[in-house]
Design an enzyme around this catalytic site. Structure first.
Site, PDB file in Angstrom:
ATOM      1  N   GLY A  54       0.816  -1.216   0.000  1.00 39.70           N
ATOM      2  CA  GLY A  54       0.000   0.000   0.000  1.00 39.70           C
ATOM      3  C   GLY A  54       0.846   1.261   0.000  1.00 39.70           C
ATOM      4  O   GLY A  54       1.742   1.422  -0.822  1.00 39.70           O
TER       5      GLY A  54
ATOM      6  N   GLU B 283       1.133   1.531  11.328  1.00 40.79           N
ATOM      7  CA  GLU B 283       0.011   0.712  10.881  1.00 40.79           C
ATOM      8  C   GLU B 283      -1.002   0.432  11.997  1.00 40.79           C
ATOM      9  O   GLU B 283      -1.969  -0.295  11.789  1.00 40.79           O
ATOM     10  CB  GLU B 283       0.510  -0.603  10.274  1.00 40.79           C
TER      11      GLU B 283
HETATM   12  N1  PCA Z   1       0.490   0.495   4.404  1.00 35.69           N
HETATM   13  C1  PCA Z   1       0.931  -0.848   4.548  1.00 35.69           C
HETATM   14  C2  PCA Z   1      -0.308  -1.603   4.801  1.00 35.69           C
HETATM   15  C3  PCA Z   1      -1.364  -0.830   4.106  1.00 35.69           C
HETATM   16  C4  PCA Z   1      -0.766   0.496   3.894  1.00 35.69           C
HETATM   17  O1  PCA Z   1      -1.244   1.421   3.272  1.00 35.69           O
HETATM   18  C5  PCA Z   1       1.613  -1.278   3.287  1.00 35.69           C
HETATM   19  O2  PCA Z   1       1.931  -0.450   2.427  1.00 35.69           O
HETATM   20  O3  PCA Z   1       1.831  -2.491   3.113  1.00 35.69           O
END
Ligand code: PCA
Length: 125
Positions: A10, A77
């Protein structure tokens, strides 16, 4: 100190709005999880969830990160408040041998849009 392999899918990906949290860490590979996982979009970030019957898995990047970086990622997170949990996840070939962890989305996904295997961050409006 021992580094960890993290699979990001993400905002942590290259070019993503949280990618700076990986600065100074080492890119390992572009990769895909095994089938059985998909992405949903609860907000302006994606969430990886289990999806029985999925055949594609989720696309992302593997990074080798320091213990200090990993602690900062957990905080980002929201692992302390039940937003995501960091879990081991299996990758598809040719990366099946890598022991990686990723952030599983924990909140209710009822009514949350499913976005398939690959999340692209929207650009600035
Ligand atoms: N950040 C983490 C989990 C979801 C997000 O936006 C990622 O990039 O894996």
């Amino acid at each position: 100190m021992k580094s960890s392999l993290v699979f990001v899918y993400g905002t942590l990906k290259r070019g993503g709005s949280n990618h700076r949290f990986l600065s100074g860490q080492q890119f390992v590979a572009a990769a895909r999880t095994v089938p059985g996982y998909t992405l949903c979009q609860p907000a302006d970030y994606p969430g990886l969830i289990e999806e029985a019957g999925d055949t594609e898995g989720v696309v992302g990047e593997v990074w080798s990160v320091s213990p200090i970086c990993l602690a900062k990622l957990d905080q980002l997170e929201g692992t302390h408040m039940g937003l995501y949990r960091r879990i081991p996840i299996a990758l598809a070939d040719p990366h099946a041998e890598l022991n990686v962890e990723t952030y599983l989305y924990l909140r209710s996904v009822s009514g949350v849009p499913r976005i398939g295997s690959n999340w692209t961050e929207p650009g600035p409006a």
